[in-house]
Design a protein around this motif. Sequence first.
Motif, PDB file in Angstrom:
ATOM      1  N   PRO A 181      31.010  19.803  41.612  1.00  0.00           N
ATOM      2  CA  PRO A 181      31.869  20.999  41.619  1.00  0.00           C
ATOM      3  C   PRO A 181      33.166  20.745  42.365  1.00  0.00           C
ATOM      4  N   GLN A 182      34.223  21.433  41.933  1.00  0.00           N
ATOM      5  CA  GLN A 182      35.538  21.289  42.547  1.00  0.00           C
ATOM      6  C   GLN A 182      36.077  22.674  42.917  1.00  0.00           C
ATOM      7  N   PHE A 183      36.368  22.850  44.212  1.00  0.00           N
ATOM      8  CA  PHE A 183      36.925  24.128  44.656  1.00  0.00           C
ATOM      9  C   PHE A 183      38.264  24.389  43.984  1.00  0.00           C
ATOM     10  N   GLY A 184      38.483  25.659  43.637  1.00  0.00           N
ATOM     11  CA  GLY A 184      39.773  26.107  43.115  1.00  0.00           C
ATOM     12  C   GLY A 184      40.429  27.046  44.106  1.00  0.00           C
ATOM     13  N   ASN A 185      40.572  28.308  43.717  1.00  0.00           N
ATOM     14  CA  ASN A 185      41.216  29.289  44.587  1.00  0.00           C
ATOM     15  C   ASN A 185      40.227  29.838  45.614  1.00  0.00           C
ATOM     16  N   VAL A 186      40.750  30.140  46.806  1.00  0.00           N
ATOM     17  CA  VAL A 186      39.997  30.820  47.858  1.00  0.00           C
ATOM     18  C   VAL A 186      40.832  32.012  48.310  1.00  0.00           C
ATOM     19  N   ASP A 198      36.439  30.421  44.242  1.00  0.00           N
ATOM     20  CA  ASP A 198      36.365  30.013  42.844  1.00  0.00           C
ATOM     21  C   ASP A 198      36.265  28.496  42.767  1.00  0.00           C
ATOM     22  N   PHE A 199      35.457  28.004  41.834  1.00  0.00           N
ATOM     23  CA  PHE A 199      35.357  26.559  41.642  1.00  0.00           C
ATOM     24  C   PHE A 199      34.928  26.262  40.211  1.00  0.00           C
ATOM     25  N   GLU A 226      28.545  32.331  37.195  1.00  0.00           N
ATOM     26  CA  GLU A 226      29.436  31.710  36.215  1.00  0.00           C
ATOM     27  C   GLU A 226      30.258  32.798  35.540  1.00  0.00           C
ATOM     28  N   ALA A 227      31.535  32.923  35.957  1.00  0.00           N
ATOM     29  CA  ALA A 227      32.406  33.961  35.421  1.00  0.00           C
ATOM     30  C   ALA A 227      32.819  33.653  33.986  1.00  0.00           C
ATOM     31  N   GLU A 228      33.130  32.390  33.704  1.00  0.00           N
ATOM     32  CA  GLU A 228      33.451  31.886  32.382  1.00  0.00           C
ATOM     33  C   GLU A 228      32.773  30.526  32.246  1.00  0.00           C
ATOM     34  N   PRO A 229      32.626  30.012  31.023  1.00  0.00           N
ATOM     35  CA  PRO A 229      31.984  28.704  30.887  1.00  0.00           C
ATOM     36  C   PRO A 229      32.661  27.641  31.756  1.00  0.00           C
ATOM     37  N   GLN A 233      32.192  31.655  40.575  1.00  0.00           N
ATOM     38  CA  GLN A 233      32.753  32.467  41.658  1.00  0.00           C
ATOM     39  C   GLN A 233      31.634  32.884  42.606  1.00  0.00           C
ATOM     40  N   PHE A 234      31.988  32.923  43.890  1.00  0.00           N
ATOM     41  CA  PHE A 234      31.051  33.402  44.907  1.00  0.00           C
ATOM     42  C   PHE A 234      31.834  34.230  45.918  1.00  0.00           C
ATOM     43  N   ILE A 235      31.288  35.396  46.251  1.00  0.00           N
ATOM     44  CA  ILE A 235      31.909  36.267  47.245  1.00  0.00           C
ATOM     45  C   ILE A 235      31.065  36.225  48.508  1.00  0.00           C
TER      46      ILE A 235
END
Length: 252
Positions: A181-186, A198-199, A226-229, A233-235
């Motif tokens: 997995p690769q982190f995206g936005n925080v 988001d990742f 899994e928000a999209e394929p 996302q995790f809150i």
Amino acid sequence: GQTNVPVNLTNVLAISSGGQSLFNLALSANGTVQGWGNNSSGQTNVPATLTNVTAIAAGSSFGLAIGSQAPFVNNITASGFLNHDLAFALSGGDPDGNPLSFYVTSLPAAGVLYQSSNGSCGPAITTPNTLVTDPSAQLIFAPANGGGGSPYASFSFMANDTIYNSATAQATINVGLPAVPQFGNVLWDSANENFTLDFSGSSNATYSLWSSTNLFNWTDLGTATEAEPGLYQFIDSSVTNSPQCFYRLSAP
């Protein structure tokens, strides 16, 4: 040559003569057709793919056959992830367009195979020659905890069109780790005091999020959604007034 009956012709159900009895066609109980005699127009050249015949007729210089072609099934390979159920569909068809019923003819040596019930695990398949109940021939496979390999398990299956059975085909199951997995936005939500993380990763995988305040002691916060394929996302709503907080991801 119309009296030169083939020596291997047995169990005849029907016979028809054509061309003023210059050639003959015979239908055997196993659904095959043989022809002999005058062949000036190729009328005794029975196609090699002609099987499962139920009726024959001979004309002046031609022959006809009516039959139901046997269904077929295709070998499939399905790939999933460790400690994660895998849904997949069996593959096959019928040249005549008849509806098919699929059967699991042998069981996997590892993991458990389940009927699919509205996309979830139904009853476990524990005996060979079990009918697949899902209308789309979908099954669900659950690997053993921590089990993986490529291949990890396999089983065989066949199809039936109410008249004939197909040959058997093999389903091969591969089980491995998803992509790193690769982190995206925080995003920090100051109003609700939580982090949205988001990742990206493999689609239909299970990823866990961990947090730490010292990079030594880690707390498992749970699995991401899994928000999209391939996008997760995790809150984190458990954030406190710590001077710092670190996050990491794992699979599963």
